[in-house]
Motif scaffolding. Structure first.
Motif, short mmCIF file in Angstrom:
data_model
loop_
_atom_site.label_atom_id
_atom_site.label_comp_id
_atom_site.label_asym_id
_atom_site.label_seq_id
_atom_site.Cartn_x
_atom_site.Cartn_y
_atom_site.Cartn_z
N UNK A 1 63.64 75.88 124.14
CA UNK A 1 65.08 75.98 123.95
C UNK A 1 65.82 75.70 125.25
N UNK A 2 65.34 76.26 126.35
CA UNK A 2 65.98 76.03 127.65
C UNK A 2 65.93 74.57 128.05
N UNK A 3 64.78 73.96 127.90
CA UNK A 3 64.63 72.56 128.28
C UNK A 3 65.45 71.64 127.39
N UNK A 4 65.48 71.94 126.10
CA UNK A 4 66.27 71.13 125.18
C UNK A 4 67.75 71.22 125.50
N UNK A 5 68.23 72.44 125.77
CA UNK A 5 69.65 72.60 126.10
C UNK A 5 69.97 71.92 127.43
N UNK A 6 69.06 71.94 128.39
CA UNK A 6 69.29 71.25 129.66
C UNK A 6 69.42 69.75 129.45
N UNK A 7 68.57 69.19 128.60
CA UNK A 7 68.62 67.75 128.32
C UNK A 7 69.92 67.39 127.60
N UNK A 8 70.32 68.21 126.63
CA UNK A 8 71.56 67.94 125.89
C UNK A 8 72.76 68.01 126.81
N UNK A 9 72.82 69.05 127.65
CA UNK A 9 73.94 69.21 128.57
C UNK A 9 73.98 68.05 129.57
N UNK A 10 72.84 67.68 130.13
CA UNK A 10 72.79 66.56 131.07
C UNK A 10 73.24 65.27 130.40
N UNK A 11 72.85 65.07 129.16
CA UNK A 11 73.26 63.86 128.43
C UNK A 11 74.76 63.83 128.21
N UNK A 12 75.34 64.98 127.86
CA UNK A 12 76.78 65.04 127.65
C UNK A 12 77.53 64.79 128.95
N UNK A 13 77.07 65.39 130.05
CA UNK A 13 77.73 65.20 131.34
C UNK A 13 77.64 63.74 131.77
N UNK B 1 77.22 61.15 129.86
CA UNK B 1 78.07 60.37 128.95
C UNK B 1 79.53 60.46 129.34
N UNK B 2 79.98 61.65 129.75
CA UNK B 2 81.37 61.82 130.18
C UNK B 2 81.63 61.04 131.46
N UNK B 3 80.70 61.09 132.40
CA UNK B 3 80.87 60.34 133.66
C UNK B 3 80.94 58.84 133.38
N UNK B 4 80.07 58.34 132.54
CA UNK B 4 80.07 56.92 132.21
C UNK B 4 81.37 56.53 131.51
N UNK B 5 81.87 57.41 130.63
CA UNK B 5 83.13 57.14 129.93
C UNK B 5 84.29 57.06 130.92
N UNK B 6 84.35 57.99 131.87
CA UNK B 6 85.43 57.98 132.87
C UNK B 6 85.36 56.71 133.71
N UNK B 7 84.17 56.34 134.15
CA UNK B 7 84.02 55.11 134.95
C UNK B 7 84.43 53.89 134.13
N UNK B 8 84.04 53.86 132.87
CA UNK B 8 84.39 52.74 132.00
C UNK B 8 85.90 52.62 131.83
N UNK B 9 86.57 53.75 131.61
CA UNK B 9 88.03 53.73 131.44
C UNK B 9 88.70 53.25 132.73
N UNK B 10 88.22 53.73 133.87
CA UNK B 10 88.80 53.30 135.15
C UNK B 10 88.60 51.81 135.39
#
Length: 69
Positions: A36-48, A50-59
């Motif tokens: 559970x801990x490892x899965x949540x870490x992977x999901x959170x890292x993927x979301x973060x 994804x957000x960074x890539x989205x911000x860079x793309x918009x800029x």
């Protein structure tokens, strides 16, 4: 000759499956809390990421639109 080759192939397949079974027995599967801990870490890292890539793309898009206009 055909019989020898056939029996040799069967022996190779049996040997391969026995080796595969032996390797699977060596696997140490994580317990539920670790999984559970490892899965949540992977999901959170993927979301973060994804957000960074989205911000860079918009800029980059807005920068390109400013250059084109």
């Amino acid at each position: 000759m055909a019989e020898n080759k056939s029996s040799a192939e069967k022996a190779n397949k049996k040997s391969w499956f026995k080796g595969l079974e032996a390797e699977f027995k060596k696997i140490i599967w994580p317990d539920r809390t670790t999984l559970t801990k490892r899965t949540s870490a992977v999901v959170i890292a993927s979301i973060v990421l994804g957000a960074i890539i989205t911000v860079i793309d918009v800029l980059v898009r807005s920068g390109i639109e400013l250059l084109i206009k």
